[in-house]
Scaffold this motif. Sequence first.
Motif, PDB file in Angstrom:
ATOM      1  N   UNK A 102       0.826  -1.199   0.000  1.00 30.15           N
ATOM      2  CA  UNK A 102       0.000   0.000   0.000  1.00 30.15           C
ATOM      3  C   UNK A 102       0.863   1.252   0.000  1.00 30.15           C
ATOM      4  N   UNK A 103       1.957   1.236   0.775  1.00 29.30           N
ATOM      5  CA  UNK A 103       2.890   2.363   0.791  1.00 29.30           C
ATOM      6  C   UNK A 103       3.456   2.617  -0.601  1.00 29.30           C
ATOM      7  N   UNK A 104       3.807   1.517  -1.297  1.00 27.20           N
ATOM      8  CA  UNK A 104       4.383   1.651  -2.639  1.00 27.20           C
ATOM      9  C   UNK A 104       3.352   2.200  -3.622  1.00 27.20           C
ATOM     10  N   UNK A 105       2.106   1.707  -3.535  1.00 21.26           N
ATOM     11  CA  UNK A 105       1.054   2.185  -4.429  1.00 21.26           C
ATOM     12  C   UNK A 105       0.788   3.678  -4.240  1.00 21.26           C
ATOM     13  N   UNK A 106       0.873   4.125  -2.983  1.00 19.71           N
ATOM     14  CA  UNK A 106       0.613   5.542  -2.677  1.00 19.71           C
ATOM     15  C   UNK A 106       1.866   6.390  -2.752  1.00 19.71           C
ATOM     16  N   UNK A 107       2.991   5.770  -3.158  1.00 15.91           N
ATOM     17  CA  UNK A 107       4.264   6.486  -3.324  1.00 15.91           C
ATOM     18  C   UNK A 107       4.693   7.224  -2.068  1.00 15.91           C
ATOM     19  N   UNK A 108       4.457   6.584  -0.929  1.00 23.86           N
ATOM     20  CA  UNK A 108       4.911   7.151   0.327  1.00 23.86           C
ATOM     21  C   UNK A 108       4.000   8.183   0.935  1.00 23.86           C
ATOM     22  N   UNK A 109       2.894   8.504   0.264  1.00 22.71           N
ATOM     23  CA  UNK A 109       1.982   9.510   0.806  1.00 22.71           C
ATOM     24  C   UNK A 109       1.109   8.901   1.898  1.00 22.71           C
ATOM     25  N   UNK A 110       0.521   9.770   2.733  1.00 24.34           N
ATOM     26  CA  UNK A 110      -0.360   9.319   3.806  1.00 24.34           C
ATOM     27  C   UNK A 110      -1.599   8.679   3.194  1.00 24.34           C
ATOM     28  N   UNK A 111      -1.974   7.485   3.688  1.00 25.37           N
ATOM     29  CA  UNK A 111      -3.129   6.801   3.111  1.00 25.37           C
ATOM     30  C   UNK A 111      -4.081   6.241   4.153  1.00 25.37           C
ATOM     31  N   UNK A 112      -3.726   6.238   5.431  1.00 23.22           N
ATOM     32  CA  UNK A 112      -4.607   5.802   6.517  1.00 23.22           C
ATOM     33  C   UNK A 112      -5.102   4.367   6.339  1.00 23.22           C
ATOM     34  N   UNK A 113      -4.307   3.567   5.632  1.00 24.55           N
ATOM     35  CA  UNK A 113      -4.608   2.146   5.529  1.00 24.55           C
ATOM     36  C   UNK A 113      -5.569   1.748   4.439  1.00 24.55           C
ATOM     37  N   UNK A 114      -6.053   2.719   3.652  1.00 26.95           N
ATOM     38  CA  UNK A 114      -7.021   2.415   2.593  1.00 26.95           C
ATOM     39  C   UNK A 114      -6.662   3.200   1.339  1.00 26.95           C
ATOM     40  N   UNK A 115      -6.808   2.553   0.194  1.00 27.22           N
ATOM     41  CA  UNK A 115      -6.514   3.211  -1.076  1.00 27.22           C
ATOM     42  C   UNK A 115      -7.576   2.798  -2.094  1.00 27.22           C
ATOM     43  N   UNK A 116      -8.083   3.754  -2.857  1.00 34.48           N
ATOM     44  CA  UNK A 116      -9.038   3.463  -3.920  1.00 34.48           C
ATOM     45  C   UNK A 116      -8.347   3.586  -5.268  1.00 34.48           C
TER      46      UNK A 116
END
Length: 259
Positions: free
Chosen positions: A54-68
């Motif tokens: 999830x960290x990699x998908x969000x490129x290190x940005x804050x995501x709070x454990x969920x990504x759409x």
Amino acid sequence: MKHAEAVQSEKILVGRLPTKQQPSSGARRPVTAELALQAAARGVPVQRVRRRELDALCRGRVHQGVCLEATPLRFKSLEEAEKPEVGDEERPKPRLVWLVLEQIQDPMNLGALLRSAYFLGVDRVVTSQRNSCPLTPTVSKASSGVMEVFDVYSTDDLRSFLKAKSAEGWEVVGTVSKPEDVENVPVISCLEFQWNKPVILVIGSEGDGLSLETQLLCHRMLTIPPGRALHPGIESLNVSVATGILLHSICSQKLRHGD
């Protein structure tokens, strides 16, 4: 999620925390469970992945454990704007407010502008295509999700658009921080502005403000009176803050008339 037709191409990814972190994440579990249920009800697949994925998908940005994972949102063309209802073609409604953005380039500013426009009751937002920020994830985050539910239109010929709206009976109102910088267009305080016809508020770029060509298409220019004598070099507001003040001044009249 904004477009129902895009649901099949969307996916929610939920981070799976290591076992030793599970107790501290208890407060978040009901939230992610609710998100999973809401997604399932809309036919959106839910996939659980490791936190590092999830960290990699969000490129290190804050995501709070969920990504759409979703298809990108794009500007709508003015041709896609809804047509007026039968009987409304002859004369525009007197209490419409549109916000027009000329070359806003900072995604945080664009997101904040959309958030204020939506909250204060602006009927439509139109941006210039040239030298303007696209609709990015950063814009969506800065708008606190408004970008997902509030259509944003774009035009490649801003001046022709303003001329056409003026010919239809709209009042085109520009903005300026220093009244002495404007020639051939009346400048008044936003506190004095009264309107009884549909109005377009035009906001210029962060650095240069409205172009001279656009200024000359405005019927009036609005300025925000400062509350004190200002130190040289600190004589203007951030564009999103200034726009929020101006929109409140304009839209509050709309509310007083019950529109």
